[in-house]
Structures are given as structure tokens and as C-alpha cells.
Design a protein around this motif. Structure first.
Motif, PDB file in Angstrom:
ATOM      1  N   HIS A  11       0.850  -1.236   0.084  1.00 23.37           N
ATOM      2  CA  HIS A  11      -0.094  -0.120   0.053  1.00 23.37           C
ATOM      3  C   HIS A  11       0.794   1.297  -0.007  1.00 23.37           C
ATOM      4  CE1 HIS A  11      -3.301  -2.805   0.634  1.00 23.37           C
ATOM      5  NE2 HIS A  11      -4.008  -1.661   0.492  1.00 23.37           N
ATOM      6  N   THR A  12       0.496   2.179  -0.644  1.00 23.74           N
ATOM      7  CA  THR A  12       0.777   3.422  -0.334  1.00 23.74           C
ATOM      8  C   THR A  12       0.357   4.372   0.511  1.00 23.74           C
ATOM      9  OG1 THR A  12       1.121   3.559  -2.834  1.00 23.74           O
ATOM     10  CG2 THR A  12       1.147   5.806  -1.865  1.00 23.74           C
ATOM     11  N   TYR A  13       1.110   5.004   1.604  1.00 20.38           N
ATOM     12  CA  TYR A  13       1.027   5.909   2.440  1.00 20.38           C
ATOM     13  C   TYR A  13       1.244   7.260   2.299  1.00 20.38           C
ATOM     14  CZ  TYR A  13       0.736   1.325   5.099  1.00 20.38           C
ATOM     15  OH  TYR A  13       0.246   0.066   5.086  1.00 20.38           O
ATOM     16  N   THR A  14       0.446   8.050   2.930  1.00 22.96           N
ATOM     17  CA  THR A  14       0.537   9.507   3.048  1.00 22.96           C
ATOM     18  C   THR A  14       0.927  10.154   4.018  1.00 22.96           C
ATOM     19  OG1 THR A  14      -1.221   9.752   0.989  1.00 22.96           O
ATOM     20  CG2 THR A  14      -0.645  11.771   2.229  1.00 22.96           C
ATOM     21  N   TYR A  28       6.808  10.429  11.841  1.00 25.04           N
ATOM     22  CA  TYR A  28       6.002  10.609  10.730  1.00 25.04           C
ATOM     23  C   TYR A  28       4.688   9.814  10.972  1.00 25.04           C
ATOM     24  CZ  TYR A  28       9.302  13.429   7.993  1.00 25.04           C
ATOM     25  OH  TYR A  28      10.098  14.578   7.534  1.00 25.04           O
ATOM     26  N   ARG A  29       3.495  10.450  10.885  1.00 24.03           N
ATOM     27  CA  ARG A  29       2.317   9.610  11.022  1.00 24.03           C
ATOM     28  C   ARG A  29       1.855   9.346   9.513  1.00 24.03           C
ATOM     29  NH1 ARG A  29      -0.350   9.452  15.995  1.00 24.03           N
ATOM     30  NH2 ARG A  29       0.653  10.541  17.606  1.00 24.03           N
ATOM     31  N   LEU A  30       1.586   8.050   9.266  1.00 18.80           N
ATOM     32  CA  LEU A  30       1.267   7.463   7.827  1.00 18.80           C
ATOM     33  C   LEU A  30      -0.330   7.487   7.832  1.00 18.80           C
ATOM     34  CD1 LEU A  30       4.442   5.578   6.905  1.00 18.80           C
ATOM     35  CD2 LEU A  30       3.946   8.133   6.699  1.00 18.80           C
ATOM     36  N   GLN A  31      -0.865   7.910   6.866  1.00 20.32           N
ATOM     37  CA  GLN A  31      -2.496   7.663   6.457  1.00 20.32           C
ATOM     38  C   GLN A  31      -2.488   6.769   5.349  1.00 20.32           C
ATOM     39  OE1 GLN A  31      -3.072  11.780   5.893  1.00 20.32           O
ATOM     40  NE2 GLN A  31      -4.112  12.205   7.692  1.00 20.32           N
ATOM     41  N   GLY A  32      -3.575   6.030   5.234  1.00 19.35           N
ATOM     42  CA  GLY A  32      -3.711   5.031   4.237  1.00 19.35           C
ATOM     43  C   GLY A  32      -4.656   4.095   4.538  1.00 19.35           C
ATOM     44  N   ALA A  74      -4.900   1.748  15.292  1.00 22.92           N
ATOM     45  CA  ALA A  74      -5.588   1.985  14.018  1.00 22.92           C
ATOM     46  C   ALA A  74      -5.274   1.175  13.128  1.00 22.92           C
ATOM     47  CB  ALA A  74      -5.737   3.386  13.757  1.00 22.92           C
ATOM     48  N   GLY A  75      -4.197   0.412  12.980  1.00 21.50           N
ATOM     49  CA  GLY A  75      -3.528  -0.461  12.188  1.00 21.50           C
ATOM     50  C   GLY A  75      -2.784   0.384  11.020  1.00 21.50           C
ATOM     51  N   LEU A  76      -2.324   1.735  11.537  1.00 18.33           N
ATOM     52  CA  LEU A  76      -1.384   2.623  10.562  1.00 18.33           C
ATOM     53  C   LEU A  76      -0.074   2.707  11.227  1.00 18.33           C
ATOM     54  CD1 LEU A  76      -4.152   5.126   9.714  1.00 18.33           C
ATOM     55  CD2 LEU A  76      -3.136   3.504   8.047  1.00 18.33           C
ATOM     56  N   PRO A  77       0.893   2.761  10.237  1.00 18.53           N
ATOM     57  CA  PRO A  77       2.240   2.820  10.612  1.00 18.53           C
ATOM     58  C   PRO A  77       2.605   4.265  11.045  1.00 18.53           C
ATOM     59  CG  PRO A  77       1.983   2.306   8.204  1.00 18.53           C
ATOM     60  CD  PRO A  77       0.713   2.776   8.764  1.00 18.53           C
ATOM     61  N   ILE A  78       3.577   4.127  12.107  1.00 14.77           N
ATOM     62  CA  ILE A  78       4.128   5.400  12.442  1.00 14.77           C
ATOM     63  C   ILE A  78       5.580   5.445  12.537  1.00 14.77           C
ATOM     64  CG2 ILE A  78       4.577   7.295  14.559  1.00 14.77           C
ATOM     65  CD1 ILE A  78       2.020   6.202  15.377  1.00 14.77           C
ATOM     66  N   VAL A  79       6.198   6.304  11.739  1.00 16.66           N
ATOM     67  CA  VAL A  79       7.761   6.108  11.873  1.00 16.66           C
ATOM     68  C   VAL A  79       8.339   6.990  12.693  1.00 16.66           C
ATOM     69  CG1 VAL A  79       9.770   6.243  10.111  1.00 16.66           C
ATOM     70  CG2 VAL A  79       7.710   5.606   9.210  1.00 16.66           C
ATOM     71  N   LEU A  80       9.026   6.436  13.771  1.00 16.90           N
ATOM     72  CA  LEU A  80       9.536   7.227  14.731  1.00 16.90           C
ATOM     73  C   LEU A  80      10.897   7.824  14.294  1.00 16.90           C
ATOM     74  CD1 LEU A  80       7.811   7.209  16.942  1.00 16.90           C
ATOM     75  CD2 LEU A  80       8.050   4.748  16.520  1.00 16.90           C
ATOM     76  N   MET A  81      10.977   9.228  14.528  1.00 13.74           N
ATOM     77  CA  MET A  81      12.066  10.012  13.993  1.00 13.74           C
ATOM     78  C   MET A  81      13.004  10.334  15.218  1.00 13.74           C
ATOM     79  SD  MET A  81      11.721   9.850  10.790  1.00 13.74           S
ATOM     80  CE  MET A  81      12.540  11.273   9.687  1.00 13.74           C
ATOM     81  N   ARG A  82      14.110  11.350  15.044  1.00 16.51           N
ATOM     82  CA  ARG A  82      14.973  11.636  15.954  1.00 16.51           C
ATOM     83  C   ARG A  82      14.572  12.070  17.289  1.00 16.51           C
ATOM     84  NH1 ARG A  82      19.340   9.693  12.637  1.00 16.51           N
ATOM     85  NH2 ARG A  82      19.098  10.551  10.609  1.00 16.51           N
ATOM     86  N   GLN A 102       3.748  11.026  -0.584  1.00 19.49           N
ATOM     87  CA  GLN A 102       3.727   9.502  -0.570  1.00 19.49           C
ATOM     88  C   GLN A 102       4.606   8.734  -0.502  1.00 19.49           C
ATOM     89  OE1 GLN A 102       0.564   9.073  -3.669  1.00 19.49           O
ATOM     90  NE2 GLN A 102      -0.995   9.401  -2.222  1.00 19.49           N
ATOM     91  N   VAL A 103       4.575   7.672   0.143  1.00 28.15           N
ATOM     92  CA  VAL A 103       5.610   6.799   0.496  1.00 28.15           C
ATOM     93  C   VAL A 103       5.068   5.189   0.299  1.00 28.15           C
ATOM     94  CG1 VAL A 103       7.288   8.157   2.100  1.00 28.15           C
ATOM     95  CG2 VAL A 103       5.437   6.584   2.758  1.00 28.15           C
ATOM     96  N   ARG A 104       6.018   4.323   0.019  1.00 26.01           N
ATOM     97  CA  ARG A 104       5.695   2.841   0.184  1.00 26.01           C
ATOM     98  C   ARG A 104       6.857   2.414   0.725  1.00 26.01           C
ATOM     99  NH1 ARG A 104       7.794  -0.323  -4.151  1.00 26.01           N
ATOM    100  NH2 ARG A 104       8.688   1.128  -5.727  1.00 26.01           N
ATOM    101  N   PHE A 105       6.586   0.936   1.474  1.00 26.99           N
ATOM    102  CA  PHE A 105       7.703   0.446   2.168  1.00 26.99           C
ATOM    103  C   PHE A 105       8.480  -0.525   1.224  1.00 26.99           C
ATOM    104  CE2 PHE A 105       5.619   2.336   5.777  1.00 26.99           C
ATOM    105  CZ  PHE A 105       6.384   3.082   6.354  1.00 26.99           C
ATOM    106  N   VAL A 106       9.644  -0.880   1.096  1.00 22.54           N
ATOM    107  CA  VAL A 106      10.344  -1.673   0.343  1.00 22.54           C
ATOM    108  C   VAL A 106      11.264  -2.554   1.107  1.00 22.54           C
ATOM    109  CG1 VAL A 106      11.925  -2.023  -1.472  1.00 22.54           C
ATOM    110  CG2 VAL A 106      10.274  -0.156  -1.680  1.00 22.54           C
TER     111      VAL A 106
END
Lengths: 291, 248
Positions: free
Chosen positions: A203-206, A216-220, A246-254, A284-288
Motif C-alpha cells: 500500500h501507498t501511505y501519505t 511521521y504519522r502515515l495515512q492510508g 488503528a492499524g496505521l504505521p508511525i515512523v519514529l524519528m530523531r 506519498q511513500v511505500r515501504f520496500v
């Protein structure tokens, strides 16, 4: 002969902070690592002015400050292209620039990226806390001068200029969309079902508007979780991708807190934490999967 | 996906990003398990491995941040697993020292005392008594620099976080949530039920060691009156407070 140069901030910009490599060794007490969001850009900026790696830089977020220099000094700007100008004439990033007395550095339109770094040649006359110059989150009062306000002044003890260097700026990652962010499996990766993992990678996340230096909170499309996803709180490092309730990713930053209770599905590879730091809300991002 | 190596019986090593190792112990919130975390953490610090940049001891896990240009994951796992054996016998420093912390449960500070008493159907006096009775263990620090997660509190006062977190919890407020009790080191937003306040600054940025607590410490609260609270506060301000009282 070394001389003391004073920078005066006529405008502070949206969020302009002093940052360095980070504050290591106090995470056991709950102190976030902090430091420049895009470490690579910050390091390059210091190299361009012949500064040691440990010297701080200014991290400039989206809307840049207006800075008056009272004497000649060497600077370099890297990271985001926020249309820097010197006395209203455009200047290039990724090269050493010699400032003259009474020059004014300002910024304009956001061309690409999110965070620019300003390195200034010399020894910055500011205090450290726990061996780091970085602004302290969330204890802003600990190093109050590390957060630039209108009228703030910064003094740098500078030595004669070093040889000017010019580098070619990196190609902005926005040429691809959604932007691929490489991750490796996180500690709780195996607790997710194959279906959930497939969902995460397809999936693509915004990037949400409330994303910041903490995360970074991601929506999608959310992952379907059978139960609440919380677990016993455990360590968090920059680049950790958690899946919230909520089943959504959060990328923790510095500036993220040091412990958290959501499963850590993945970790962004170090290089891509820097790339992520240059992405703005609504991109928009996607994880690889990075093997 | 080779990101996991199993060590001895009880602990598991996981690669955690490219610059950290996560060491998982049995995943339960129990004092003996947490003690193992503290002991391993202490042993790692005592070993003084230059590649290690920081550690994050938590309830039943230990995160070890390292510089991969100095040491690779496998070598570091091996180094650490060799330490685990010795950590059981070794009592380096004293990570498990006990601190006595005065708490004033006066109305003025005990923002949620009435509410907790009502919810648990006991008197406020009982809530206070149940709160200062046990000797707590600092399981970990986190959330804010210097915030302590201590436990476990007695079932009779255990209650959930506030539905609407406060935007500003005053600094040094003592609160409870779930099985935990903790002290807010600085003013902050927060959802814990506030029972009182300590006059002891548990975070002082101007000190070389800004944090009073570390994971592994034991803490005994004792009740003080508002008058005593003010006195201790004054003593601390004028630098005449006898810190030995805390470590006694």
C-alpha cells in the motif's frame, strides 16, 4: 587570527534549531537521541566549511530564517532547496560560500525537500547539554538558545576561510512517487500475518500533516488487526516503524521518545531515515523490503 | 530473513534496525525478569565496549545502540551473551539501591485522589496508605526525560489512565496508571491519575547527572504534610537539604 562573528536572526523561520549528530548515552533515562533529521546533509554541510563532524548546524524547516552577519565568514547550505539568497541574489546549495560583513541570508520558495542545513565555519559559542548541542525535546528550556527566535543571536569563533568546495547536490527523491522507503524486519515482524505484511508492503501511505521531528504519522488503508496491538513497552530507536491501534504505521524519528508499546513491524534503513527527513506532509511513500 | 539468533534459555537477540540490538527476556512485567535486564545492562556498561553508544533498559527488554562501523551485529551479540553469564554473580556498583521519596498527598496536589477513591470504593485515606505502603521497583524510564515507570501498585488502587489526558500536569506530580506509579519530572501533558506531589527535584538539567532515578532502583514513598513539603522545598532551594535522607 580567529574572530568572533555575530549572526542576528531578523526572522526565525518556521522551525530553526541547532542540531548535531545527536545526544547518545542517556536513552536509559528517557532522553531522545535528537540531532539533525537528515544526518547526511548536516555532515556534508560541515565538510563544505571545513568544520569537524561534531560541530552543530542549523536545521531549517520549510520556511527559512533571515540572518544578518556582522563580519565575513564562510557558510554552506545543504539538504532541502529552500531558495537561499544572499542580499536577495540567489545562491547555490552544496558549496562553500563566503559571506561579507553586513550580508543578509534569507530563504524563499520551497523547491524540494523539507529541511535545509546551514553550516557556519568555526566554533559555535553555545553550550552543550549531555555532550550535545542539539535542541532538547521536549525540555525546550534546557538549551533555550538552540531554538531560534526572532532577534536571537549566535556567535561563532571563526578562523580564516578554507578552500571553497562545490559539490553536485543529490537528486531529490521526489522524482519517484510514491517514494520507496527501504526497511528491514523489525522486532515484532513475525507477529504479523503474511496477509498483514503483504498489505504493509503493497500500500501507498501519505505523510500526515501532524508529522514532525518526533515521528511521521502515515495515512492510508489500515491493516486489519484482530486484537488491540499494544505490547509491553520496549525500546524505540529512530527509524522504527510501529503499527498503532488503528492499524496505521508511525515512523519514529530523531526526537521520538525512547520507549513505546506498539509492535515494531520494521526499521527504516539508516540512509532512508535521512531521505524520509526530506519528505513533507502529504507526500506519498511505500515501504520496500531491504535484504 | 536472518535477523534473529537465539542465545541461552531465556534471552533472545534481535537485530533492531542497522544500529541496534534488541535483547528480549521473558515477556512479562515481573521484578525478577526486570532485575535480569538491570544486571545485564550494568554488565554491559561495566564492560565498556567502545562500539556501544547507549542502552535502553525496559520492563523485560534491553535495547543496545551501537556503531556498526566499529563492530558487527554478530560479534556484539556474542560479546553480550558472554556477559550474561557473569552478570548473575557480579554485583558491580549498586543498581538496586533504595531511595526514600517524600510525597505530599494534600488536596492541593492530589488532583485525582477523590476520583480514584470513588472508583475503587475506598476512602481517600486508604488510597494514600495503599500508595505509600509497598516498596516499588523502577522498571524503566521513558516517555519524558527522567519519567519513572515504577511498580507494581496494589490491585486495590489500580485504575486506568484518565480518559481525557491533562494538557499540563504540574512538575513532580506523583501519579498512577494501570499497575504503575510514576513521577512527572517536568510539567507535561499526561493522563496518569495524580495522587500527590514530591518536593524532591527528580530532574535537574544543571547537574552533571540530571536524573535522580535509574532503572533498577527501589523506591519507598512516605507521606508528608503541606508544611513539611514547603520546608523541604525551601531547603532544596537554599541548598541546605540533606540528600542523604533520600538515600538513607
Amino acid at each position: 587570527m580567529d574572530k568572533l562573528v555575530t549572526l542576528t536572526f531578523q526572522k526565525a523561520g518556521m522551525l530553526t534549531t541547532v542540531q548535531d549528530k545527536g545526544r547518545f548515552g542517556y536513552q536509559a533515562y528517557g532522553v531522545p537521541v535528537g540531532g539533525a533529521m537528515d544526518q547526511l546533509a548536516a555532515q556534508t554541510a560541515n565538510q563544505l566549511v571545513g568544520n569537524a563532524e561534531a560541530m552543530p548546524v542549523l536545521e531549517i524547516t520549510l520556511l527559512g530564517p533571515t540572518i544578518h552577519f556582522n563580519q565575513a565568514i564562510q557558510i554552506a547550505i545543504t539538504g532541502a532547496d529552500l531558495s537561499p539568497t544572499l542580499n536577495r541574489t540567489p545562491i547555490s546549495s552544496y558549496q562553500s560560500i563566503t559571506i561579507k560583513a553586513d550580508d543578509i541570508l534569507s530563504f524563499g520558495r520551497i523547491v524540494n525537500g523539507c529541511r535545509a542545513y546551514l553550516a557556519i565555519r568555526g566554533t559555535w559559542q553555545i553550550p552543550q547539554w549531555l555532550n550535545s548541542y542539539s535542541a532538547v525535546h521536549p525540555n525546550k528550556e534546557v538549551l533555550p538558545n538552540s531554538i531560534i527566535k526572532k532577534g536571537s543571536q549566535l556567535q561563532v569563533l571563526t578562523s580564516p576561510l578554507t578552500q571553497e568546495i562545490k559539490l553536485s547536490p543529490p537528486i531529490p527523491s521526489t522524482s519517484l512517487t510514491p517514494i520507496p522507503i527501504r526497511v528491514i524486519a523489525g522486532p515484532e515482524f513475525k507477529q504479523f500475518t503474511t496477509f498483514q505484511i503483504a498489505h504493509f508492503f503493497s500500500h501507498t501511505y501519505t505523510i500526515a500533516n501532524n508529522s514532525n521531528r518526533m515521528g511521521y504519522r502515515l495515512q492510508g488503508m489500515p491493516l486489519s488487526l484482530e486484537t488491540s496491538s499494544s505490547m509491553i513497552s520496549s525500546g524505540i530507536i529512530p527509524g522504527t516503524v510501529q503499527i498503532n491501534n488503528a492499524g496505521l504505521p508511525i515512523v519514529l524519528m530523531r526526537d521520538a521518545q525512547t520507549v513505546g508499546g506498539y509492535p515494531r513491524i520494521a526499521n527504516v534503513v539508516v540512509e532512508d531515515i535521512n531521505r524520509l527527513a526530506q519528505l513533507k506532509p502529504q507526500e506519498q511513500v511505500r515501504f520496500v523490503y531491504h535484504s | 530473513m536472518e535477523n534473529e539468533t537465539t542465545d541461552t534459555k531465556t534471552i533472545r537477540f534481535h537485530q533492531f534496525g542497522e544500529q541496534a540490538i534488541l535483547i528480549n527476556f521473558e515477556q512479562r512485567i515481573e521484578e525478577p525478569i526486570n532485575l535480569q535486564v538491570t544486571l545485564l545492562d550494568t554488565a554491559i556498561h561495566a564492560a565498556n565496549i567502545p562500539a556501544i553508544q547507549y542502552t535502553i533498559p525496559a520492563y523485560c527488554s534491553l535495547t543496545v545502540g551501537y556503531d556498526p562501523t566499529l563492530l558487527d551485529y554478530k560479534t556484539l551479540c556474542l560479546l553480550i551473551s558472554n556477559l550474561t553469564i557473569s552478570s548473575k554473580e557480579n554485583s558491580v556498583q549498586n543498581p538496586t539501591r533504595q531511595l526514600s521519596i517524600p510525597v505530599c498527598y494534600d488536596q492541593e496536589f492530589a488532583l485525582d485522589l477523590e476520583q480514584v477513591a470513588k472508583e475503587k470504593e475506598i476512602t481517600t485515606k486508604k488510597v494514600i496508605q495503599y500508595h505509600y505502603q509497598p516498596i516499588y521497583k523502577v522498571f524503566m524510564l521513558g516517555f519524558l526525560p527522567g519519567f519513572t515507570f515504577m511498580g507494581k501498585i496494589l490491585e486495590s488502587i489500580s485504575c486506568k489512565r484518565k480518559k481525557e489526558p491533562r494538557l499540563k500536569v504540574p512538575a513532580l506530580s506523583v501519579g498512577i496508571a494501570g499497575e504503575q506509579t510514576g513521577i512527572y519530572p517536568t510539567e507535561s501533558p499526561g493522563g496518569w491519575q495524580i495522587l500527590g506531589r514530591t518536593p524532591i527535584p527528580i530532574f535537574d538539567a544543571t547537574k552533571e547527572q540530571p536524573f535522580l532515578f535509574q532503572a533498577g532502583h527501589k523506591v519507598k514513598f512516605y507521606p508528608i504534610s503541606k508544611k513539611e513539603f514547603v520546608m523541604i522545598q525551601k531547603d532544596i532551594e537554599s541548598n541546605s537539604f540533606n540528600w542523604q535522607e533520600i538515600y538513607g
